[in-house]
Each structure stands twice: as structure tokens, then as C-alpha cells.
Write a protein that holds these residues in place. Structure first.
Motif, mmCIF file in Angstrom:
data_model
loop_
_atom_site.group_PDB
_atom_site.id
_atom_site.type_symbol
_atom_site.label_atom_id
_atom_site.label_comp_id
_atom_site.label_asym_id
_atom_site.label_seq_id
_atom_site.Cartn_x
_atom_site.Cartn_y
_atom_site.Cartn_z
ATOM 1 N N ASN A 85 42.425 -44.808 53.662
ATOM 2 C CA ASN A 85 42.052 -44.631 55.073
ATOM 3 C C ASN A 85 40.573 -44.296 55.223
ATOM 4 O O ASN A 85 39.903 -44.785 56.142
ATOM 5 N N PHE A 86 40.074 -43.474 54.319
ATOM 6 C CA PHE A 86 38.652 -43.114 54.333
ATOM 7 C C PHE A 86 37.782 -44.357 54.153
ATOM 8 O O PHE A 86 36.827 -44.579 54.908
ATOM 9 N N MET A 87 38.107 -45.182 53.160
ATOM 10 C CA MET A 87 37.320 -46.378 52.872
ATOM 11 C C MET A 87 37.436 -47.412 53.991
ATOM 12 O O MET A 87 36.456 -48.098 54.314
ATOM 13 N N ILE A 88 38.603 -47.521 54.588
ATOM 14 C CA ILE A 88 38.779 -48.465 55.708
ATOM 15 C C ILE A 88 37.902 -48.053 56.885
ATOM 16 O O ILE A 88 37.232 -48.890 57.513
ATOM 17 N N LYS A 89 37.892 -46.752 57.192
ATOM 18 C CA LYS A 89 37.050 -46.256 58.301
ATOM 19 C C LYS A 89 35.571 -46.497 58.013
ATOM 20 O O LYS A 89 34.806 -46.884 58.903
ATOM 21 N N ARG A 90 35.166 -46.265 56.760
ATOM 22 C CA ARG A 90 33.769 -46.509 56.384
ATOM 23 C C ARG A 90 33.439 -48.000 56.461
ATOM 24 O O ARG A 90 32.354 -48.380 56.893
ATOM 25 N N TYR A 95 30.468 -52.366 57.770
ATOM 26 C CA TYR A 95 30.462 -53.724 57.227
ATOM 27 C C TYR A 95 30.332 -54.842 58.271
ATOM 28 O O TYR A 95 29.526 -55.769 58.066
ATOM 29 N N PRO A 96 31.093 -54.837 59.376
ATOM 30 C CA PRO A 96 30.952 -55.943 60.337
ATOM 31 C C PRO A 96 29.517 -56.106 60.838
ATOM 32 O O PRO A 96 28.998 -57.225 60.897
ATOM 33 N N PHE A 341 27.524 -54.580 73.037
ATOM 34 C CA PHE A 341 28.192 -55.846 73.365
ATOM 35 C C PHE A 341 28.763 -56.574 72.150
ATOM 36 O O PHE A 341 29.536 -57.520 72.307
ATOM 37 N N ILE A 342 28.399 -56.117 70.944
ATOM 38 C CA ILE A 342 28.930 -56.753 69.736
ATOM 39 C C ILE A 342 29.578 -55.725 68.815
ATOM 40 O O ILE A 342 30.765 -55.826 68.480
ATOM 41 N N GLU A 343 28.794 -54.713 68.399
ATOM 42 C CA GLU A 343 29.287 -53.755 67.415
ATOM 43 C C GLU A 343 30.481 -52.953 67.926
ATOM 44 O O GLU A 343 31.538 -52.903 67.265
ATOM 45 N N LYS A 344 30.345 -52.309 69.072
ATOM 46 C CA LYS A 344 31.418 -51.456 69.585
ATOM 47 C C LYS A 344 32.707 -52.234 69.859
ATOM 48 O O LYS A 344 33.795 -51.758 69.514
ATOM 49 N N SER A 348 36.151 -51.399 67.918
ATOM 50 C CA SER A 348 37.352 -51.116 68.714
ATOM 51 C C SER A 348 38.498 -52.046 68.330
ATOM 52 O O SER A 348 39.649 -51.609 68.159
ATOM 53 N N PHE A 349 38.189 -53.328 68.170
ATOM 54 C CA PHE A 349 39.201 -54.323 67.789
ATOM 55 C C PHE A 349 39.778 -53.999 66.410
ATOM 56 O O PHE A 349 40.996 -54.022 66.212
ATOM 57 N N CYS A 350 38.898 -53.692 65.452
ATOM 58 C CA CYS A 350 39.345 -53.373 64.090
ATOM 59 C C CYS A 350 40.206 -52.115 64.062
ATOM 60 O O CYS A 350 41.235 -52.067 63.365
ATOM 61 N N ASN A 351 39.814 -51.104 64.826
ATOM 62 C CA ASN A 351 40.588 -49.858 64.866
ATOM 63 C C ASN A 351 41.980 -50.085 65.449
ATOM 64 O O ASN A 351 42.971 -49.523 64.965
ATOM 65 N N LYS A 352 42.062 -50.931 66.476
ATOM 66 C CA LYS A 352 43.369 -51.250 67.080
ATOM 67 C C LYS A 352 44.264 -51.978 66.088
ATOM 68 O O LYS A 352 45.462 -51.707 66.000
ATOM 69 N N LYS A 353 43.667 -52.901 65.332
ATOM 70 C CA LYS A 353 44.428 -53.636 64.330
ATOM 71 C C LYS A 353 44.947 -52.700 63.256
ATOM 72 O O LYS A 353 46.093 -52.816 62.804
#
Length: 358
Positions: A85-90, A95-96, A341-344, A348-353
Motif C-alpha cells: 500500500n505504501f509503494m502504491i501510494k508513492r 509516477y504518472p 487539469f492533468i495530475e490531480k 483521483s482516478f488511480c485512487n478510486k481504482k
């Protein structure tokens, strides 16, 4: 209860990003025109040239904030679920944005011939193997990613061995940074105690040393609440001393140690400097600091076009200050647009997934 976000620390991150951008502009500026009033003034030259230390402030801040939010998962135990979970959040956090700007840089900086290096850079493991970077300042992303991978493991090991003592943490941090400077100096003949160390294993050790100082800062912050009150009172003095030291050579190690005092002073909401760093414009600068750190280098490739355009109106010897302000303004504008307009939306999309999968 410890807050998850300290606004003044977000603000100072924005100032650090601007300082690094000014440093890169100054390098480009002095290389293209060595006969200029900035480099002739030794104090001003030193102040601008020390912008590379903004990266150390980034590293120390990151260690402080990560320990603030994540150390509870590794203090008493180490579970793969928490590590994942730590690495996924980082990964979602850095990374994107990195991947998008890496692609843009590859196609718009005249480096399309470096396909192998471009593909390797996607791994963010260049520093682990001592390999070159597509763009010089991307070294810090690679070293920090490797540090992320090792942080939970080292934190747990130090905690289990009861070595998370503030005295030991600052000692290890200073020794790593000092040793890195000495070894780098011997190999590359730079100024001793200068932190112009970027890439390969030396850059990785620089990041490790800064992380130890960041964890040290958190331990002082969490275990000695009165320390921030004392530091808060002296925040203006700390800023003054830092500016003075930045105006002289060979004081990098002391400056980096003082960054710890600066961070502790900013955790106090009631002092003048903390309030200034929390104001909306500077806070927003902090929110866009990561894209700003990455994007400004792309604009450096087009600096000569801006120079030619401005020279029509101001003449070749009178427009560098205007050029720098224009460069910083464009960097901030593009970073603001990218962040909101891009990063956030991507984060948000990645966190929802992730939450759906979880």
C-alpha cells in the motif's frame, strides 16, 4: 493529535522548487554569457548557484512528511500488505506525472535518438545501476524512488533494534552526507563539502543522508513538542543565517543541517515565517511544486528562442532579469495547468481504482 498536512511545509516546498528553477536558469545563463553582472558578484553568484540545495530540502521534507503519515505502519511490525500500500501510494503520487513529462521531454527536447535511455528511464532505477538520465535533474526522482523502496524496511529494522533515537539519526545522516562529499570530491575534484552530487550511487547516498535527517526532524517534532515553539521563535533568525550561508561557498553541510531547524520552525503555525508560507499564493506554489520541478527544465530548451525575441526590444545585454521572470512565470503557469487539469484528475482516478480493487 498530529496533523496530516502542515500547510507551511507545502509552501516551503514551492519556494524550494522556484529556487531550483532559478539555479538551472542561472547555469544556462552563465554558460551562454559568462560576462554578466550576476556572476561578477561573488555573493550573488554563490546565492544563486546554491539552488541545487533545494533538492536536499525536498528530500528532507519528503522524509519528514512520509514519516508523519506512514511510520505508524512500520513502527511495531512489517507486513507485506502495508508495504504494498505504501509503494502504491508513492507510485500514484510521482509516477504518472513523471511518465507524462518524460514522454514530452523525449519528443520536444531534441533527444529522440536516445531511445534506449528513454525506455530505461521508465523504470526509475537508473540510480540503482549508475546509469545516465534522459534529463539531468531526473536523477532525484530515481534516487527517491529507490529510497521509497528501502524506507519501510530500514525504518522497521531500526525500530526493531531500538535505533530510532534522534541522536543516532542525525549522526548517521551527517556521516552519510559527509562521506559522500569526501568520496565524490576525490573522484570528481569538486569543492569539498559541496553537494553538487547528482546521479549514480553518490546521488543515492545523498538522498539517504537527507532522509535520515528528515526522520530525525520528525522524531524531534513528535517527541519534543516544545522544540517547535523554540524553533518558531527563531524562524526569522534561521532564515537570515541560511541566506548568509548560501552566499558563501563550502557551507553546504551546515546549510542542510539548518534545513532541519527550518522545517521544525515551520511546524509552528503561529510564527511569521510559517504564516507567510501558508498564504494562498505560496501554498498553491507548493501544490504545483512537483510538476514545476519537472516542467521548468523543458522550458530551458526553448530559452534561446525567448532570448532572441527579447533582444529585439531590449538589446542583448539588458534583458536577462526580464528573461528569468518570464521563464519563471511560464514555468508556474504551465505547472498550474498541469497540476489541476492533468495530475490531480489522474491521481483521483488511480485512487478510486485502488479503493475499488481493495
Amino acid at each position: 493529535m498530529i496533523k496530516k498536512e502542515i500547510k507551511s511545509l507545502t509552501g516551503i516546498r514551492g519556494i524550494a522548487a522556484i529556487y531550483v528553477a532559478v539555479f538551472h536558469f542561472y547555469l544556462h545563463y552563465t554558460q551562454s554569457n559568462s560576462n554578466n553582472f550576476l556572476s561578477k558578484n561573488s555573493y550573488l553568484h554563490s546565492l544563486l548557484y546554491h539552488g541545487y540545495l533545494g533538492v536536499d530540502l525536498f528530500f528532507i521534507l519528503s522524509a519528514f512528511v512520509i514519516t508523519l503519515t506512514s511510520s505508524k505502519y512500520f513502527e511495531d511490525k512489517f507486513e507485506f500488505k502495508d508495504y504494498k500500500n505504501f509503494m502504491i501510494k508513492r507510485w500514484i503520487r510521482i509516477y504518472p506525472t513523471y511518465a507524462i513529462i518524460l514522454i514530452v521531454t523525449f519528443f520536444y527536447s531534441g533527444q529522440t535518438h536516445r531511445v534506449g535511455n528513454f525506455l530505461l528511464s521508465f523504470s526509475l532505477l537508473n540510480s540503482l545501476f549508475g546509469l545516465p538520465y534522459l534529463v539531468g535533474h531526473f536523477w532525484s526522482l530515481s534516487t527517491e524512488w529507490v529510497t521509497y523502496m528501502t524506507y519501510p524496511i530500514l525504518y522497521r529494522l531500526f525500530s526493531a533494534a531500538r535505533l530510532l533515537k534522534w541522536q543516532l539519526l542525525i549522526l548517521i545522516g551527517i556521516l552519510i552526507l559527509y562521506s559522500t562529499c569526501v568520496l565524490y570530491y576525490k573522484e570528481y575534484a569538486i569543492q569539498p563539502f559541496s553537494f553538487v552530487i547528482n546521479g549514480g550511487y553518490y546521488g543515492l547516498f545523498r538522498c539517504f543522508g537527507d532522509y535520515f535527517l528528515g526522520v530525525f526532524a520528525f522524531k524531534i517534532f513528535s517527541h519534543y513538542p516544545k522544540s517547535k515553539e523554540i524553533a518558531g521563535i527563531t524562524s526569522i533568525v534561521i532564515i537570515f543565517i541560511l541566506i548568509c550561508l548560501l552566499s558563501f561557498a563550502k557551507a553546504d553541510l551546515l546549510i542542510v543541517i539548518l534545513f532541519v531547524a527550518l522545517i521544525l520552525s515551520l511546524t509552528n503555525d503561529n510564527n511569521v515565517v510559517s504564516k507567510l508560507m501558508s498564504t494562498k499564493p505560496i501554498y498553491i506554489l507548493g501544490l504545483i511544486s512537483y510538476p514545476l520541478y519537472l516542467i521548468h527544465a523543458i522550458l530551458l530548451y526553448y530559452l534561446d528562442y525567448l532570448k532572441t525575441l527579447l533582444s529585439i526590444f531590449y538589446g542583448y545585454n539588458n534583458f536577462y532579469l526580464i528573461l528569468m521572470l518570464l521563464f519563471l512565470a511560464l514555468s508556474v503557469i504551465f505547472s498550474y495547468i498541469f497540476t489541476f487539469f492533468i495530475e490531480k484528475p489522474i491521481i483521483s482516478f488511480c485512487n478510486k481504482k485502488i479503493h475499488r480493487v481493495g
